[in-house]
Scaffold this motif. Structure first.
Motif, PDB file in Angstrom:
ATOM      1  N   ALA A   1      86.922  14.911  42.495  1.00 62.38           N
ATOM      2  CA  ALA A   1      86.833  15.672  43.740  1.00 62.38           C
ATOM      3  C   ALA A   1      86.842  16.384  43.813  1.00 62.38           C
ATOM      4  N   ILE A   2      88.709  16.343  44.450  1.00 58.24           N
ATOM      5  CA  ILE A   2      89.412  16.523  45.559  1.00 58.24           C
ATOM      6  C   ILE A   2      90.284  18.047  43.959  1.00 58.24           C
TER       7      ILE A   2
ATOM      8  N   PHE B   1      95.934  21.609  39.973  1.00 61.09           N
ATOM      9  CA  PHE B   1      95.717  21.985  41.221  1.00 61.09           C
ATOM     10  C   PHE B   1      94.217  21.662  41.950  1.00 61.09           C
ATOM     11  N   CYS B   2      94.137  21.850  43.077  1.00 59.00           N
ATOM     12  CA  CYS B   2      93.115  20.726  44.015  1.00 59.00           C
ATOM     13  C   CYS B   2      91.932  22.764  43.776  1.00 59.00           C
ATOM     14  N   LYS B   3      91.214  22.002  44.256  1.00 61.29           N
ATOM     15  CA  LYS B   3      90.045  22.842  44.417  1.00 61.29           C
ATOM     16  C   LYS B   3      90.133  23.837  45.915  1.00 61.29           C
TER      17      LYS B   3
ATOM     18  N   GLY C   1      89.763  29.248  37.395  1.00 59.93           N
ATOM     19  CA  GLY C   1      90.563  29.370  36.291  1.00 59.93           C
ATOM     20  C   GLY C   1      91.126  30.807  37.207  1.00 59.93           C
ATOM     21  N   ALA C   2      91.059  30.638  38.634  1.00 60.19           N
ATOM     22  CA  ALA C   2      92.105  31.482  39.186  1.00 60.19           C
ATOM     23  C   ALA C   2      92.900  30.732  40.553  1.00 60.19           C
ATOM     24  N   PHE C   3      93.731  31.095  41.274  1.00 59.25           N
ATOM     25  CA  PHE C   3      93.908  31.342  42.816  1.00 59.25           C
ATOM     26  C   PHE C   3      93.275  31.566  43.406  1.00 59.25           C
TER      27      PHE C   3
END
Length: 86
Positions: free
Chosen positions: A18-19, A32-34, A40-42
Motif C-alpha cells: 500500500a505504501i 519509491f513510495c507513493k 512512473g514519475a516523481f
C-alpha cells in the motif's frame, strides 16, 4: 536483524504494498513510495535534497519521533538513489 527496503527518495520503509508508488505500467514500484512517485514519475520532480531533508524532519517531528531517529534518517537521504547523482 531485519533488512528494510527504503524509498530511494525519502527513506520511508517500503514494508507493504500500500505504501509503494506506481510505475507507468500500473505495477508497484520496488524503489519509491507513493508520496514520492506516481505513474512512473516523481510527484515533485524539482525537489532538492535540502528540501527533502526539511520535509522529512518536519514530518518526523510531527510524529513525535526521537531526535536521534530523525537525524539518522536525514543523514541517509544523500545516499539514496534519487540523491546520489546530485
Amino acid at each position: 536483524m531485519e533488512i528494510k527496503i527504503l524509498c530511494q527518495s525519502c527513506g520511508i520503509p517500503l514494508d507493504n504494498e500500500a505504501i509503494k508508488g506506481v510505475e507507468i505500467n500500473g505495477l508497484k514500484s520496488e524503489e519509491f513510495c507513493k508520496f514520492c512517485y506516481h505513474q512512473g514519475a516523481f510527484t515533485n520532480p524539482n525537489l532538492k535534497l535540502s528540501e527533502m531533508q526539511e520535509n522529512v524532519e518536519t514530518l518526523m517531528k510531527k510524529l513525535d519521533l526521537p531526535d536521534d531517529a530523525i537525524q539518522q534518517t536525514i543523514n541517509i537521504l544523500p545516499n539514496l538513489n534519487r540523491w546520489k547523482a546530485t
